[in-house]
Structures are given as structure tokens and as C-alpha cells.
Scaffold this motif. Structure first.
Motif, PDB file in Angstrom:
ATOM      1  N   GLN A  55       0.754  -1.232   0.015  1.00  0.00           N
ATOM      2  CA  GLN A  55      -0.098   0.004  -0.003  1.00  0.00           C
ATOM      3  C   GLN A  55       1.070   1.385   0.141  1.00  0.00           C
ATOM      4  O   GLN A  55       0.355   2.308  -0.403  1.00  0.00           O
ATOM      5  N   SER A  56       2.112   1.242   0.475  1.00  0.00           N
ATOM      6  CA  SER A  56       2.934   2.243   0.498  1.00  0.00           C
ATOM      7  C   SER A  56       3.489   2.628  -0.836  1.00  0.00           C
ATOM      8  O   SER A  56       4.267   3.799  -0.975  1.00  0.00           O
ATOM      9  N   LEU A  57       3.275   1.924  -2.069  1.00  0.00           N
ATOM     10  CA  LEU A  57       3.976   2.279  -3.247  1.00  0.00           C
ATOM     11  C   LEU A  57       3.440   3.537  -3.735  1.00  0.00           C
ATOM     12  O   LEU A  57       2.219   3.474  -3.964  1.00  0.00           O
ATOM     13  N   GLU A  58       4.335   4.265  -4.318  1.00  0.00           N
ATOM     14  CA  GLU A  58       3.746   5.384  -4.948  1.00  0.00           C
ATOM     15  C   GLU A  58       4.480   5.478  -6.217  1.00  0.00           C
ATOM     16  O   GLU A  58       5.879   5.450  -6.301  1.00  0.00           O
ATOM     17  N   ILE A  59       3.870   5.532  -7.173  1.00  0.00           N
ATOM     18  CA  ILE A  59       4.230   5.550  -8.662  1.00  0.00           C
ATOM     19  C   ILE A  59       3.812   7.015  -9.296  1.00  0.00           C
ATOM     20  O   ILE A  59       2.464   6.883  -9.353  1.00  0.00           O
ATOM     21  N   GLY A  60       4.762   7.737  -9.863  1.00  0.00           N
ATOM     22  CA  GLY A  60       4.048   8.926 -10.563  1.00  0.00           C
ATOM     23  C   GLY A  60       5.038   9.357 -11.812  1.00  0.00           C
ATOM     24  O   GLY A  60       6.095   9.242 -11.971  1.00  0.00           O
ATOM     25  N   SER A  67       8.630   8.705 -11.191  1.00  0.00           N
ATOM     26  CA  SER A  67       9.156   8.561  -9.930  1.00  0.00           C
ATOM     27  C   SER A  67       8.462   7.409  -9.195  1.00  0.00           C
ATOM     28  O   SER A  67       7.332   7.107  -9.234  1.00  0.00           O
ATOM     29  N   VAL A  68       9.272   6.658  -8.463  1.00  0.00           N
ATOM     30  CA  VAL A  68       8.858   5.395  -7.904  1.00  0.00           C
ATOM     31  C   VAL A  68       9.421   5.595  -6.310  1.00  0.00           C
ATOM     32  O   VAL A  68      10.535   5.874  -5.917  1.00  0.00           O
ATOM     33  N   GLU A  69       8.578   4.987  -5.370  1.00  0.00           N
ATOM     34  CA  GLU A  69       8.864   5.012  -4.009  1.00  0.00           C
ATOM     35  C   GLU A  69       7.886   3.916  -3.326  1.00  0.00           C
ATOM     36  O   GLU A  69       7.126   3.756  -3.690  1.00  0.00           O
ATOM     37  N   GLY A  70       8.640   3.334  -2.229  1.00  0.00           N
ATOM     38  CA  GLY A  70       7.997   2.210  -1.726  1.00  0.00           C
ATOM     39  C   GLY A  70       8.653   2.263  -0.108  1.00  0.00           C
ATOM     40  O   GLY A  70       9.899   2.274  -0.035  1.00  0.00           O
ATOM     41  N   ARG A  71       7.577   2.084   0.821  1.00  0.00           N
ATOM     42  CA  ARG A  71       8.206   1.757   2.087  1.00  0.00           C
ATOM     43  C   ARG A  71       8.322   0.385   2.613  1.00  0.00           C
ATOM     44  O   ARG A  71       7.714  -0.307   2.284  1.00  0.00           O
ATOM     45  N   ARG A  93      13.732   4.577  -3.431  1.00  0.00           N
ATOM     46  CA  ARG A  93      13.159   5.673  -4.195  1.00  0.00           C
ATOM     47  C   ARG A  93      14.243   5.756  -5.279  1.00  0.00           C
ATOM     48  O   ARG A  93      15.357   5.781  -5.376  1.00  0.00           O
TER      49      ARG A  93
END
Lengths: 135, 148
Positions: A55-60, A67-71, A93
Motif C-alpha cells: 500500500q505504500s507504493l507510490e508511482i508517478g 518517480s517510484v517510492e516504496g516503504r 526511491r
């Protein structure tokens, strides 16, 4: 061959109740290893991001930058102490400059076996016929 | 082996030797001219008295391609990470992700109970719990008093 992923640390300071500056949690950010492929139709990115809370994955995609981010969420059984750690990461990141137009609406992202696979279809080049008005 | 059971705090000294031993093993991997620049998979090790917990980072690898074995006081993680099948005409812009065969051995300062080792694979992280062999634990010896 693997390249050493970059690791950066950021430290934030907070004020405690007594007014002393305390180093707050240090966030360890790791730039994940990636494979990037391209064919006629699409570009594909495969990021090694094991242990991420999905759920923490952020893709934009914004202005041509992906940009890609994941906790990371890796619980340890209670009562254990750290002995040695070769991979201490709180956050993955990474950013990429996309040099071809992408159809963001049709982009697909799958997180499986600890890898994030992004499929970005390329946009059709816009063809426009211009009508010349005769006066 | 450099066990130091006779010291006052046996647990701490056991793990100190463990660090040295594993540094040596990691270095010897690199000196043998192995192709990969870093040891794969990366490992995190946590400990408790008489037990160890290891996290191995193995993204993109299926369970059937991982081989875990335990013998005496060592754990070996072996396997292969497959390269992706690419369709014809695919250009590769970046290839950083490790692929190929790998093998890593960790030596512990105690003998492991192979029957009770458990492991699970989730989101590319293999979590391995390694209890110490019962026979390996120091046993209290009752001193008998002489009868007069």
C-alpha cells in the motif's frame, strides 16, 4: 553484474519538550537496482524492491519524470537484536527521465516477488491534418 | 573454532567471533574473483540467546530456485536468479539487477538444529529462523557431594 545501489541518509531534528534538539528517526533511503527494457510498443521497468508494504507504493509520472517510492516493512521476531545488516533500508526511491511520450492512462504496475514491474505504453504520435482555408 | 564458553558473558563473546568469521568468509568470496561485485543475496542477521534469525533479500526469485541447507553450524543459501525472457527487438537500456547463480554460507558460533529450522519467503525476502541444537547447549552438571 550488480552496481552498488546508492544509499543516502537523511536526518531530521526535532525539539523535545525540554527544548533540546534530538536527532529524530534517520531515514535510510536506497535507490533500487533496475532493469529497463524498450520495444516498439512500450517501456518496461523492473525494480528490485524486496520487503515493501504494497500500500505504500507510490508511482508517478509528471512532466516526463517517472518517480517510484516504496516503504519497507520487515518485522523481526520479538526479542532479537541486530547482529549485522547488509541491507538496512526504510525507503526505496528512484526517479527517471522519460525521453519518449508515454500513455500514463494505460500504464500498468505490478508488485510481485519483491519486484515492481512497470509497463509504460508509448503514446501514438499525434497526427493532425491542417486544413488550409482559401480566401 | 574459537568458542569462549568460559567467559563471564558467553552469549556476547559467541557473537563477536561470529562477526569475525563472517567477515573472513565474505572477503574470501570476493578474493576468489567471483564475478559479482557484491555478495548476493544481501543478508541481515539478528540474534537472541540460542537462536538466530536471518533475512536474505531475493527479489524476483521463485521458491523452487532457492536451495537452503543446514549442516553442523553453517547455513548455505544457494540458487539461481533467472534472466528475463525478452522478446525479439527489445532494447535493454539499463541492466543493474543481478542474475545468475549464487551461493552464500554463514557460519554460526553454535551447531544448528536442522530439524527445527524454519523459513518463509514473502515479497522477495526469505526469513530464516535457526535454533541452536539442544545437544550443543551447555548443560549444568550437578556436583555430587561425598558421602561420609
Amino acid at each position: 553484474m550488480t552496481r552498488n545501489p546508492e544509499e543516502t541518509k537523511t536526518t531530521e531534528e526535532t525539539q523535545s519538550a525540554s527544548g533540546q534538539n534530538l536527532p529524530a528517526k534517520r531515514e535510510r533511503i536506497l535507490s533500487p537496482s533496475v532493469n529497463v527494457y524498450e520495444n516498439e510498443k512500450e517501456a518496461r521497468f523492473v525494480f528490485d524492491m524486496p520487503g515493501v508494504q504494497e500500500q505504500s507504493l507510490e508511482i508517478g509520472i509528471d512532466k516526463g519524470i517517472l518517480s517510484v517510492e516504496g516503504r519497507v516493512d520487515l518485522p523481526i521476531p520479538t526479542g532479537f537484536q541486530k547482529e549485522f545488516r547488509e541491507q538496512e533500508t526504510d525507503l526505496y526511491r528512484r526517479r527517471f527521465h522519460l525521453n519518449k511520450p508515454i500513455d500514463a492512462e494505460k500504464a500498468q504496475a505490478v508488485y510481485t516477488k519483491g519486484q515492481l514491474v512497470l509497463t509504460l505504453p508509448k503514446s501514438e504520435p499525434q497526427k493532425k491534418k491542417i486544413n488550409i482555408q482559401m480566401t | 573454532m574459537m568458542y569462549k564458553f568460559l567467559e563471564n558473558n558467553p552469549t556476547q563473546s559467541i557473537w563477536r567471533d561470529f562477526d569475525r568469521l563472517n567477515d573472513a568468509i565474505t572477503r574470501s568470496f570476493l578474493e576468489n574473483g567471483s564475478a559479482s561485485v557484491r555478495s548476493f543475496p544481501p543478508l541481515n542477521v539478528y540474534t537472541r540467546e540460542d537462536e538466530a534469525f536471518v533475512q536474505a533479500f531475493l527479489p524476483g526469485i521463485d521458491i523452487e530456485d532457492i536451495d537452503l541447507s543446514v549442516k553442523d553450524n553453517s547455513l548455505t543459501i544457494r540458487g539461481k536468479k533467472r534472466e528475463e525472457d525478452l522478446s525479439e527487438g527489445t532494447e535493454v537500456h539499463v541492466r543493474e539487477v543481478f542474475s545468475g547463480d549464487f551461493s552464500r554460507t554463514l557460519e554460526f558460533p553454535f551447531r544448528l538444529d536442522s530439524e527445527r529450522v524454519t523459513a518463509d519467503l514473502k515479497n522477495g525476502v526469505l526469513g530464516i529462523l535457526l535454533p541452536r541444537a539442544e545437544a550443543d547447549k551447555p548443560k549444568k552438571i550437578r556436583i555430587q557431594t561425598e558421602r561420609s
